[in-house]
Design a protein around this motif. Structure first.
Motif, PDB file in Angstrom:
ATOM      1  N   LYS A  49       0.666  -1.108  -0.397  1.00  0.00           N
ATOM      2  CA  LYS A  49       0.654   0.112  -0.149  1.00  0.00           C
ATOM      3  C   LYS A  49       0.824   1.332   0.002  1.00  0.00           C
ATOM      4  O   LYS A  49       0.345   2.148  -0.351  1.00  0.00           O
ATOM      5  CB  LYS A  49      -1.035  -0.224   0.730  1.00  0.00           C
ATOM      6  N   THR A 285      -0.279   7.423   4.885  1.00  0.00           N
ATOM      7  CA  THR A 285      -0.939   5.968   4.056  1.00  0.00           C
ATOM      8  C   THR A 285      -0.371   5.072   5.366  1.00  0.00           C
ATOM      9  O   THR A 285      -0.906   4.131   5.525  1.00  0.00           O
ATOM     10  CB  THR A 285       0.711   5.545   2.883  1.00  0.00           C
ATOM     11  N   GLU A 288      -3.047   5.139   7.330  1.00  0.00           N
ATOM     12  CA  GLU A 288      -4.241   4.722   7.171  1.00  0.00           C
ATOM     13  C   GLU A 288      -4.085   2.975   7.621  1.00  0.00           C
ATOM     14  O   GLU A 288      -4.578   2.257   8.002  1.00  0.00           O
ATOM     15  CB  GLU A 288      -4.268   4.602   6.095  1.00  0.00           C
ATOM     16  N   VAL A 289      -3.058   2.287   7.351  1.00  0.00           N
ATOM     17  CA  VAL A 289      -2.589   1.278   7.585  1.00  0.00           C
ATOM     18  C   VAL A 289      -2.290  -0.096   9.287  1.00  0.00           C
ATOM     19  O   VAL A 289      -2.657  -0.570   9.466  1.00  0.00           O
ATOM     20  CB  VAL A 289      -0.662   0.624   6.893  1.00  0.00           C
ATOM     21  N   GLU A 291      -3.804   1.642  11.260  1.00  0.00           N
ATOM     22  CA  GLU A 291      -4.609   2.003  11.491  1.00  0.00           C
ATOM     23  C   GLU A 291      -6.097   0.890  11.262  1.00  0.00           C
ATOM     24  O   GLU A 291      -6.486  -0.635  12.089  1.00  0.00           O
ATOM     25  CB  GLU A 291      -5.931   3.228  11.378  1.00  0.00           C
ATOM     26  N   GLU A 292      -5.772   0.379   9.567  1.00  0.00           N
ATOM     27  CA  GLU A 292      -6.279  -0.619   8.915  1.00  0.00           C
ATOM     28  C   GLU A 292      -6.466  -2.910  10.146  1.00  0.00           C
ATOM     29  O   GLU A 292      -7.014  -3.094   9.893  1.00  0.00           O
ATOM     30  CB  GLU A 292      -6.615  -0.384   7.629  1.00  0.00           C
ATOM     31  N   ASP A 293      -5.265  -2.425  10.208  1.00  0.00           N
ATOM     32  CA  ASP A 293      -4.461  -3.381   9.974  1.00  0.00           C
ATOM     33  C   ASP A 293      -4.001  -4.191  10.991  1.00  0.00           C
ATOM     34  O   ASP A 293      -3.067  -4.733  12.309  1.00  0.00           O
ATOM     35  CB  ASP A 293      -2.966  -3.979   9.588  1.00  0.00           C
ATOM     36  N   ASP A 294      -4.914  -3.344  12.638  1.00  0.00           N
ATOM     37  CA  ASP A 294      -4.800  -2.764  13.833  1.00  0.00           C
ATOM     38  C   ASP A 294      -2.905  -3.353  14.492  1.00  0.00           C
ATOM     39  O   ASP A 294      -2.567  -3.929  14.992  1.00  0.00           O
ATOM     40  CB  ASP A 294      -5.605  -4.056  13.806  1.00  0.00           C
TER      41      ASP A 294
END
Length: 390
Positions: A49, A285, A288-289, A291-294
């Motif tokens: 990403k 980015t 974002e990653v 947060e999204e991937d915990d």
């Protein structure tokens, strides 16, 4: 002969590519990275990403100037403000520059209060950078030696000692701020008592000082929270960031809140490259990653797992003084200098670091999984045992 200035004692390896927590050298040998470029590559190497975001931004717009509005920069400032509770942000290129901005902010704040010699309380064993102001602020004689005369305007006290800070405030009426790392990195992965930051916040409130936290190494998820100060429940006036914010793309930030957020005016401070579209795309980015991937939860759980494994495998060794840290910021203090462990680990395909002479420092990528963490612990524990028994 190299045309590079002789400023680094580099290890005998050149890396050719990376993926996740792994690196490969020019011969194809694989290495498990437990250092992450010194707390930089939180997403590991070549996260898809991040690569896609950088390629897209590079193909659109890399740089304009802070003479104009930069949309990505404003998005990043808003995101960091929401995550931290701060009001605004100044973007630069490194942790040293972020701390320079904080130091300048504190001095300007002091002059606004009619203090002619504004002074900042700093800590022993701290590290804030290698510019003239930040190396003066650092509590490390090695980085200062040979660069005298150092700057004035700093009062140094022991880390994790509230009474020492109180006494400086009693005897020095020029104090305007405290600059401190929530967890010291270069100083040996030092973790203060739980009430330390709370006590510093109280002293700042009592005296009208700014509480400025250097989160260059411990911020952006490394401690298991977005920012290390969030473990203590306090709110600082200034936060400095860099390292993990851009996942390898150079970016720093100085965040401010309340009165501190109103100190700088146009012309007081600036940066040519700071916050350009490319670096802000990397930082956005990265956040974002995470947060999204915990990855905050992962950093906390894998870090706790590694420390518990080290304590089990190194139990009973009197020369292991302490195993400490928070999240994926881990220090193993030994009874004697252990710099040779870095080369020995490299031979076995493991990247580590030794700081403060006697502390093995681990700063793995936030994406490290338990199976990879086990390899780190098994390999390093065996090395430490061999080293101590030699």
């Amino acid at each position: 002969m190299s045309n590079l200035m002789n400023t680094y004692l580099q290890l005998p390896v050149t890396f050719a590519r990376g993926e996740g927590v792994w690196l490969w050298d020019e011969t194809g040998k694989r290495y498990l990275d437990a250092l992450a470029g010194v707390a930089v590559c939180g997403l590991g190497h070549c996260h898809p990403k991040l690569v896609a975001a950088l390629c897209k931004q590079a193909g659109t717009l890399i740089h304009t100037s802070n003479l104009y509005h930069i949309g990505r920069q404003e998005q990043l400032a808003s995101r960091l403000a929401a995550l931290s509770g701060m009001d605004n942000a100044f973007f630069c290129n490194s942790g040293a520059e972020a701390n320079e901005a904080a130091i300048k902010l504190a001095r300007l704040y002091g002059h606004g209060r009619n203090i002619d010699l504004p002074t900042i309380i700093v800590m022993e064993k701290s590290f804030h950078g290698r510019t003239m102001a930040t190396l003066t602020a650092s509590g490390n004689r090695k980085v200062q030696a040979g660069f005298e005369p150092l700057l004035t305007g700093f009062a140094r006290v022991p880390y994790n000692d509230l009474e020492a800070v109180t006494q400086v405030g009693v005897h020095n009426k020029n104090i305007v701020a405290i600059l401190v790392e929530p967890y010291q990195g270069e100083g040996g992965v030092n973790v203060p008592q739980a009430s330390y930051l709370q006590g510093l916040r109280h002293l700042c409130d009592q005296n009208g000082w700014l509480l400025m936290l250097d989160e260059v190494q411990c911020g952006i998820g490394r401690s298991g929270k977005w920012f290390a100060f969030q473990h203590s429940g306090i709110m600082p006036d200034v936060i400095t960031l860099a390292k993990g914010l851009g996942s390898g793309v150079p970016i720093g930030a100085c965040l401010a809140k309340g009165t501190a957020a109103e100190v700088f005016k146009p012309g007081n401070h600036a940066s040519t490259f700071g916050g350009n579209p490319l670096v802000c795309a990397a930082a956005l980015t990265t956040l974002e990653v995470i947060e999204e991937d915990d990855l905050l939860r992962n950093a906390m759980e894998v870090g706790d797992f590694m420390r518990s494994m080290f304590k089990a495998q190194l139990a009973g060794l009197p020369d292991v003084i302490q195993i400490r840290g928070q999240g994926l910021m881990i220090g193993i203090e030994l009874s004697k200098p252990c710099g040779e462990l870095v080369k020995e680990a490299l031979k076995r395909g493991l990247l580590i670091n030794v700081t403060s002479d006697k502390v093995v420092r681990l700063l793995p990528p936030l994406v490290m999984q338990r199976s990879e963490a086990e390899q780190v612990v098994d390999t390093l524990s065996a090395l430490v045992k061999e080293f101590l028994m030699a």
